[in-house]
Scaffold this active site. Structure first.
Site, mmCIF file in Angstrom:
data_model
loop_
_atom_site.group_PDB
_atom_site.id
_atom_site.type_symbol
_atom_site.label_atom_id
_atom_site.label_comp_id
_atom_site.label_asym_id
_atom_site.label_seq_id
_atom_site.Cartn_x
_atom_site.Cartn_y
_atom_site.Cartn_z
ATOM 1 N N LYS A 1 0.856 -1.188 0.000
ATOM 2 C CA LYS A 1 0.000 0.000 0.000
ATOM 3 C C LYS A 1 0.888 1.232 0.000
ATOM 4 C CE LYS A 1 -4.466 -0.325 2.226
ATOM 5 N NZ LYS A 1 -5.157 -0.126 3.504
ATOM 6 N N VAL A 2 0.610 2.120 -0.927
ATOM 7 C CA VAL A 2 1.375 3.374 -1.010
ATOM 8 C C VAL A 2 0.364 4.514 -1.108
ATOM 9 C CG1 VAL A 2 3.032 4.698 -2.399
ATOM 10 C CG2 VAL A 2 3.279 2.205 -2.219
#
Ligand code: E4P
Length: 215
Positions: free
Chosen positions: A83-84
């Site tokens: 997740k970014v």
């Protein structure tokens, strides 16, 4: 629509996975902090339980550091997705990581424009947060609808994860729009399965069966 669970709680993941309906897990730093244990151990354990993508968030803020952190997290297990958050360095890191075959779930998405940027950078998933948009008086599900329409227009294969789900009707609405995935809190799963007529029906069938089972 695929169903993910939005938690880092091992007991809850095991219970819902036991229903045979889970396709993946999403975590975030807040959910992980509730478990009070090593982040990497937690992710490793979850990845071994659920056969599907497990989102683990990279916390670095600069492109090169995000890339480094993402590679470390991705090495924990073959089904880890990174997740970014949507931000310039996040997009730049997503471009590099996706070209190297690491799947990115671009998170903290609150608009169709952000979702289009994420897809252009190569994100495998985007996570629009419907509940948080509803909380400030915006139309969270409307944003999901716009993203789906934009992606369909251009045959974009980035999958849309309806996130920040607050109640079962969010799941129904996401399904009716054709959203690819809903990531659902444990408590909402428990509400989804419940219906008073089901409880009543099970009880009366059991009672009626008792009357004839020995005959
Ligand atoms: C998504 O992946 C996030 O973990 C999540 O859905 C955030 O939801 P919240 O608004 O309930 O914190």
């Amino acid at each position: 629509m695929k169903l993910f669970i939005d938690t880092a709680n091992i007991d809850h993941i095991k219970e819902i996975n036991g229903w045979g309906i889970l396709s993946g897990v999403t975590t975030n730093p807040t959910l992980c902090s509730k478990e009070c244990r090593s982040f990497k151990d937690m992710i490793k354990e979850i990845a071994a339980i659920v056969d599907g993508p497990i989102s683990a968030e990279a916390l670095s803020m600069k492109k090169d550091e995000i890339v480094k952190e993402a590679k470390e997290l991705a090495s924990i297990a073959g089904n880890i997705v990174i997740k970014v958050p949507i931000m310039p360095d996040g997009l730049a890191a997503t471009k590099i990581l996706s070209e190297e075959g690491i799947d990115i779930n671009m998170t903290l998405i609150f608009s169709a424009n952000q979702a289009m940027l994420a897809a252009a950078a190569g994100a495998r998933y985007v996570s629009p947060f419907v509940g948080r948009l509803d909380d400030i008086g915006n139309d969270g599900m409307g944003v999901i609808e716009e993203i789906m329409e934009a992606y369909i227009n251009f045959d974009i294969d980035t999958e849309v994860i309806c996130a920040s789900i607050r109640h079962p009707q969010h799941v129904v609405d996401a399904a009716l729009i054709g959203c690819d995935i809903s990531t659902i809190p444990y408590e909402v799963f428990k509400k989804m399965i419940k219906h008073p007529l089901t409880d009543k029906g099970i009880e009366s069938f059991q009672q009626d069966w008792e009357k004839i089972k020995g005959l």
